[in-house]
Design a protein around this motif. Structure first.
Motif, mmCIF file in Angstrom:
data_model
loop_
_atom_site.group_PDB
_atom_site.id
_atom_site.type_symbol
_atom_site.label_atom_id
_atom_site.label_comp_id
_atom_site.label_asym_id
_atom_site.label_seq_id
_atom_site.Cartn_x
_atom_site.Cartn_y
_atom_site.Cartn_z
ATOM 1 N N GLY A 101 0.795 -1.218 0.000
ATOM 2 C CA GLY A 101 0.000 0.000 0.000
ATOM 3 C C GLY A 101 0.829 1.270 0.000
ATOM 4 O O GLY A 101 0.329 2.344 0.354
ATOM 5 N N GLY A 102 2.086 1.156 -0.421
ATOM 6 C CA GLY A 102 2.948 2.330 -0.433
ATOM 7 C C GLY A 102 3.164 2.905 0.960
ATOM 8 O O GLY A 102 3.183 4.116 1.161
ATOM 9 N N ARG A 103 3.402 2.023 1.934
ATOM 10 C CA ARG A 103 3.506 2.451 3.333
ATOM 11 C C ARG A 103 4.642 3.445 3.556
ATOM 12 O O ARG A 103 4.615 4.244 4.496
ATOM 13 C CB ARG A 103 3.713 1.239 4.235
ATOM 14 N N ASN A 104 5.659 3.411 2.707
ATOM 15 C CA ASN A 104 6.810 4.307 2.869
ATOM 16 C C ASN A 104 6.798 5.414 1.811
ATOM 17 O O ASN A 104 7.832 5.774 1.239
ATOM 18 C CB ASN A 104 8.118 3.524 2.784
ATOM 19 N N ARG A 105 5.637 5.970 1.552
ATOM 20 C CA ARG A 105 5.499 6.957 0.479
ATOM 21 C C ARG A 105 6.445 8.136 0.636
ATOM 22 O O ARG A 105 7.038 8.616 -0.344
ATOM 23 C CB ARG A 105 4.054 7.463 0.408
ATOM 24 N N ASP A 106 6.581 8.640 1.842
ATOM 25 C CA ASP A 106 7.432 9.808 2.036
ATOM 26 C C ASP A 106 8.868 9.524 1.616
ATOM 27 O O ASP A 106 9.501 10.352 0.947
ATOM 28 C CB ASP A 106 7.392 10.254 3.496
ATOM 29 N N ARG A 107 9.386 8.352 2.012
ATOM 30 C CA ARG A 107 10.769 8.018 1.649
ATOM 31 C C ARG A 107 10.878 7.773 0.137
ATOM 32 O O ARG A 107 11.850 8.204 -0.490
ATOM 33 C CB ARG A 107 11.234 6.793 2.427
ATOM 34 N N GLN A 108 9.888 7.091 -0.443
ATOM 35 C CA GLN A 108 9.895 6.908 -1.890
ATOM 36 C C GLN A 108 9.946 8.249 -2.610
ATOM 37 O O GLN A 108 10.719 8.440 -3.555
ATOM 38 C CB GLN A 108 8.656 6.127 -2.336
ATOM 39 N N GLU A 109 9.110 9.176 -2.188
ATOM 40 C CA GLU A 109 9.048 10.472 -2.862
ATOM 41 C C GLU A 109 10.330 11.258 -2.662
ATOM 42 O O GLU A 109 10.783 11.968 -3.572
ATOM 43 C CB GLU A 109 7.823 11.249 -2.390
ATOM 44 N N GLN A 110 10.935 11.127 -1.493
ATOM 45 C CA GLN A 110 12.209 11.804 -1.243
ATOM 46 C C GLN A 110 13.270 11.343 -2.244
ATOM 47 O O GLN A 110 13.971 12.165 -2.851
ATOM 48 C CB GLN A 110 12.673 11.505 0.184
#
Length: 255
Positions: A101-110
């Motif tokens: 579910g894209g739990r680490n969205r913030d890190r991915q986007e960074q």
């Protein structure tokens, strides 16, 4: 010219017969292979493959599913590799909001934004992973403009496709076209401007309908060209030539 714009030839699945796989693909008419990086640990492997084979090109990038394992210096290592000038793109980068579910969205986007900035700095196209994240991908592309690239395994809407195209991107199509139930993908492949389409296998992943449960291989690209031709009502030669020209264009003639 048939170009596989996305294939992980460095994968362990090819370790025991990589040369035979390449020979089979060449016999099927595949003229170029683009191998993206996915993490710092495989940068040297993809570079070595390109150095050893005149028809292989490579890119460097940190895949969204690898950002949790990335160390604090990995972006600096990526920058250092890009400064060598041997890569034709930054990739595979992007976002994946499907796995967990894209739990680490913030890190991915960074990591995604940081790599877009590197692509802009080095004036390189990007190879994008866009699973369940097209709107977020586009949002950041509007903020950090790059010289285009490829939206790999595109499965968005026609409206989203048009936005990518307007930004100078090509859209990657492969094994998903082989499934009769993939109506949206097949419709897009049939109706998008031909000059916006490139072909890819993503081998050893994403096997076609006739190879489910087996390893995907680059020789399948010739079958994908035929499927694309049938969907569009054109000849295989026309489909192969057009998608090859598109690949050459998006990689700025570096194929």
């Amino acid at each position: 010219m048939l170009v596989d714009t996305h294939i992980h030839l460095d994968a362990d699945e090819f370790e025991h017969d990589r040369e035979a796989v390449l020979a089979s693909a060449r016999s099927a008419g595949i003229a170029r292979f683009v191998v993206p990086g996915v993490e710092v640990a495989n940068f040297d492997r993809v570079a070595a493959l390109a150095a050893a084979h005149s028809d292989i090109r490579h890119a460097y990038g940190i895949h969204p599913l690898y950002v949790d394992a990335a160390g604090p210096d990995d972006l600096a290592i990526l920058e250092d590799h890009l400064s060598n000038g041997d890569a034709i793109a930054v990739g595979e980068i992007g976002l994946d909001f499907f796995v967990d579910g894209g739990r680490n969205r913030d890190r991915q986007e960074q990591f995604y934004v940081a790599q877009l900035k590197l692509a802009r700095r080095f004036d390189l196209p990007v190879i994008l992973h866009v699973r369940r994240a097209v709107d977020a991908i586009l949002k950041h592309l509007r903020r950090v403009r790059v010289r285009g690239g490829i939206a790999h395994a595109f499965n968005g809407s026609r409206q989203q496709a048009d936005v990518f195209i307007a930004m100078g991107f090509k859209l990657g199509f492969g094994g998903a076209m082989s499934f009769d139930g993939s109506r949206r993908i097949r419709a897009l492949a049939a109706t998008l401007p031909l000059d916006a389409v490139v072909l890819e296998t993503d081998a050893p992943d994403m096997p076609p309908a006739w190879a489910q449960g087996r390893r995907n291989e680059p020789c399948n690209l010739s079958h994908y060209a035929r499927i694309l031709a049938d969907l569009r009502g054109i000849s295989v030669d026309e489909a192969s030539a057009a998608t090859g020209r598109n690949a050459i264009s998006v990689f700025a003639g570096k194929l």
